[in-house]
Motif scaffolding. Structure first.
Motif, mmCIF file in Angstrom:
data_model
loop_
_atom_site.group_PDB
_atom_site.id
_atom_site.type_symbol
_atom_site.label_atom_id
_atom_site.label_comp_id
_atom_site.label_asym_id
_atom_site.label_seq_id
_atom_site.Cartn_x
_atom_site.Cartn_y
_atom_site.Cartn_z
ATOM 1 N N PHE A 126 0.437 -20.124 3.550
ATOM 2 C CA PHE A 126 1.001 -18.775 3.406
ATOM 3 C C PHE A 126 1.209 -18.292 1.978
ATOM 4 O O PHE A 126 1.604 -17.150 1.745
ATOM 5 N N GLY A 127 0.990 -19.167 1.035
ATOM 6 C CA GLY A 127 1.140 -18.742 -0.349
ATOM 7 C C GLY A 127 2.593 -18.560 -0.737
ATOM 8 O O GLY A 127 3.507 -18.963 -0.012
ATOM 9 N N LEU A 128 2.755 -17.942 -1.886
ATOM 10 C CA LEU A 128 4.115 -17.793 -2.409
ATOM 11 C C LEU A 128 4.785 -16.515 -1.914
ATOM 12 O O LEU A 128 5.996 -16.346 -2.014
ATOM 13 N N ASN A 129 3.998 -15.637 -1.379
ATOM 14 C CA ASN A 129 4.498 -14.303 -1.066
ATOM 15 C C ASN A 129 5.647 -14.318 -0.053
ATOM 16 O O ASN A 129 5.614 -14.993 0.958
ATOM 17 N N GLN A 130 6.605 -13.508 -0.342
ATOM 18 C CA GLN A 130 7.688 -13.290 0.610
ATOM 19 C C GLN A 130 7.219 -12.206 1.574
ATOM 20 O O GLN A 130 7.056 -11.040 1.163
ATOM 21 N N PHE B 168 -4.993 -16.475 -2.904
ATOM 22 C CA PHE B 168 -4.616 -17.789 -2.358
ATOM 23 C C PHE B 168 -3.173 -18.123 -2.720
ATOM 24 O O PHE B 168 -2.376 -18.530 -1.882
ATOM 25 N N VAL B 169 -2.846 -17.912 -3.988
ATOM 26 C CA VAL B 169 -1.491 -18.262 -4.418
ATOM 27 C C VAL B 169 -0.466 -17.396 -3.695
ATOM 28 O O VAL B 169 0.609 -17.867 -3.321
ATOM 29 N N LEU B 170 -0.808 -16.155 -3.477
ATOM 30 C CA LEU B 170 0.181 -15.273 -2.843
ATOM 31 C C LEU B 170 0.225 -15.447 -1.319
ATOM 32 O O LEU B 170 1.301 -15.479 -0.720
ATOM 33 N N PHE B 171 -0.925 -15.544 -0.719
ATOM 34 C CA PHE B 171 -0.933 -15.475 0.745
ATOM 35 C C PHE B 171 -1.445 -16.731 1.448
ATOM 36 O O PHE B 171 -1.435 -16.813 2.671
ATOM 37 N N GLY B 172 -1.940 -17.675 0.704
ATOM 38 C CA GLY B 172 -2.416 -18.900 1.340
ATOM 39 C C GLY B 172 -3.709 -18.691 2.094
ATOM 40 O O GLY B 172 -4.368 -17.654 1.966
ATOM 41 N N LEU B 173 -4.052 -19.679 2.868
ATOM 42 C CA LEU B 173 -5.316 -19.641 3.587
ATOM 43 C C LEU B 173 -5.193 -18.939 4.938
ATOM 44 O O LEU B 173 -6.190 -18.555 5.548
#
Lengths: 214, 214, 214, 214
Positions: free
Chosen positions: D201-205, C198-203
DNA sequence: GATGAATGAGAATTCATTCAT
DNA sequence: TATGAATGAATTCTCATTCAT
């Protein structure tokens, strides 16, 4: 040594007594509801909070006060009487112990009768610790006298309530009349004589001929 | 016409009585301090404020309640008894009127004794309106009987307090014993018989030879 | 020698800790106002007065308790993470340290948040010793990742409060749900996986075509 | 007419509200234990005793206060959102309703969380009336999006606690930072944008090449 | 007159803090 | 140092009394 412990306990007992004494005085003088905790504390020479160290609530304190009255020496009014001339013995005993019935404690107890009567728990304590033993002791003595042929056989339940009630009631009258009671102007010896004679022989004039019918 | 006035007064009297009844009930059941004005009002079917139209304060209401008890028919216990066979007459009278002593009113009065005793004004009312007339009436009757040669001459002050106290005290015992009192299991006729016999002849067994002194 | 001194100090430290532990327990369980000094003392196995030797007042004790919570290992949640596969590293780290967030200490801290928030001094301590370092540490890590091209550049102030708030908030929800929280029925590994994803890619579902505007 | 009755009821409702408002303010500002009844009364412009006409005890008043917070419009944060461009819709919705999350009511609620958490009854109310409906509403929306193919399928229990916790936690951080929070210096539009982007989208680049494993 | 909401003084009880032992 | 009994200020709650309606 456990000296420290002992000392502490003694102080605790002393405090408890201090509070009990003050509370009894105030409750008797002003009634339960009208006596406040700060007042009791002040009268005991303590701070309000201190009372709560020894009694968890005003009600508990009241119960303790009532219980302390239950050891009232009322029961001693009827110590075993087995003198030979029964009438004389009775007089002697009453003379010695009438003061018990007129003791400050009994007066205080009477003044709290209402509060006791209205509270189921207190009423139970009062019955168990005082009234029942008192009546039982009287009944026992009465039965003994009847067996000895000295007393007329009557229904004991009635007898003890008549005689016991008489003692309580007379005391109550005296107490409510206060200073002004004529009983205060008579020598105790005479009062005792009259009591004993009344209890033994009643009001009847022995020689009186029953009045003729119309 | 004064019809309007009359009507008003009647309603007022009714209200006053309503309040008095409710207050007496509650005071007797719970004591003075524990009975609240809203409670009394509710019990009388009125609003709190209404009580204050008829009685200026809780204390005044209490005084009125106590005064209402002073007309207790206790005094009638000793209506003039001049039947011929005195013992029979007494029994008949007591049979008729013992219930007075056991009346609800007297029980209520007893439950408020503490409050009365602790308040100088109430105590005075109680003495003047009830105790003194009661004792005076008894004394009068007693003296008459003595003059008629039927009663032994005793100190009247003591006699009336013995007999009066006996009646109050026995009633008190019965009241505090409640349902459980053995007196409730005896026929009233028997109780009256025993009372009269006790008052007239005491406990003594007539034929008993006085025990020899040592 | 200073041996005596040392010993004294050790005992003192032990006492201080004893008190602190007991106080923390009670404060957390019942709140500040509801915990009494005698209670704390009893729970610490000491006498009431003894506490005052080590802490001058209840308030000071409370402050000490809160300060003791400020060293909470929360900060360690973000130890330096520079593994190569960043996602894996993060999961590993969280797996190891998620328990920190669910530690008893954090729960206790949360239960005292109200008291802390309402008291200026405590709030300042809380901010300086915990919140700010926590956010600062996160921000530092975030910036590093952004520079490394791994994280999207966002406003760091918002980012750290979103992520930090998420961790606190999730823990709070779990704590208030208690036993019944569904989180308790999932394996920790799965929870960590979901969190990291979730933190990296969101929903967002990557393939989803953005819905057409009107 | 029943006009009188109606009027009375209205005044009663007004009083109740007056008291509730004053109590909420004080409880939130000073905590439950530190707020005294006279203080609340004064703050409501009433006498102490008046409060007791409407709430039988301080505790009952507190419960009423907490219950009044349970209707907090938090639930409206997730009204049905079915715009077409989902990202835009979300932003629009959040922009409109973020203030809800930062409402005074929520802040007050957070300040009383400790008291709620420690009291079983309050905790139950809080769970039933607020937390569960809040999480349930979120879960429902999340599932719908997943079915629509817009959201990645995750464990819903975790997802809603992550997102819900994030919103609560961020608000909590902002609230405890007070005036000084950097969030106060950013335009709300930007904050919402960042939130939405983070959640989606989360934090990911996106372009970032996963770091090579060792 | 009748009402009952409002008042606020007064009561019971608690508890942080002190201090003699 | 350690103790815990004692203190009394502060708090909750009650209720007689008032008064606008």
């Amino acid at each position: 040594m456990a000296d420290r412990e002992t000392r502490k306990k003694q102080i605790g007992d002393k405090r408890r007594q201090q509070i009990l004494d003050a509370a009894l005085d105030l409750f008797a003088k002003q009634g339960y509801a009208e006596s406040t905790m700060p007042e009791i504390a002040r009268s005991a020479g303590l701070a309000t909070g201190t009372i709560y160290i020894y009694y968890p609530s005003k009600r508990e304190l009241f119960i303790a006060v009532i219980e302390s009255l239950m050891v009232v020496p009322i029961l001693n009014v009827f110590k075993n009487e087995t003198g030979e001339n029964f009438q004389k013995t009775l007089k002697k005993a009453l003379n010695e112990r009438l003061s018990i019935l007129q003791s400050v404690l009994l007066t205080k107890l009477l003044s709290l009768i209402g509060e006791i009567q209205r509270d189921a728990e207190l009423r139970a304590i009062f019955m168990e610790k005082l009234i029942r033993p008192f009546l039982a002791r009287m009944e026992e003595l009465y039965r003994a006298r009847v067996e000895a042929g000295e007393f007329r056989p009557m229904e004991p339940a009635v007898t003890v309530r008549l005689v016991g009630g008489m003692m309580l009631g007379m005391n109550f009258l005296k107490s409510i009349e206060g200073e002004n009671s004529p009983l205060n102007r008579l020598p105790q010896g005479q009062i005792v004589d009259e009591m004993v004679n009344f209890v033994l022989f009643g009001l009847n004039q022995p020689g009186a001929k029953p009045r003729a019918g119309k």
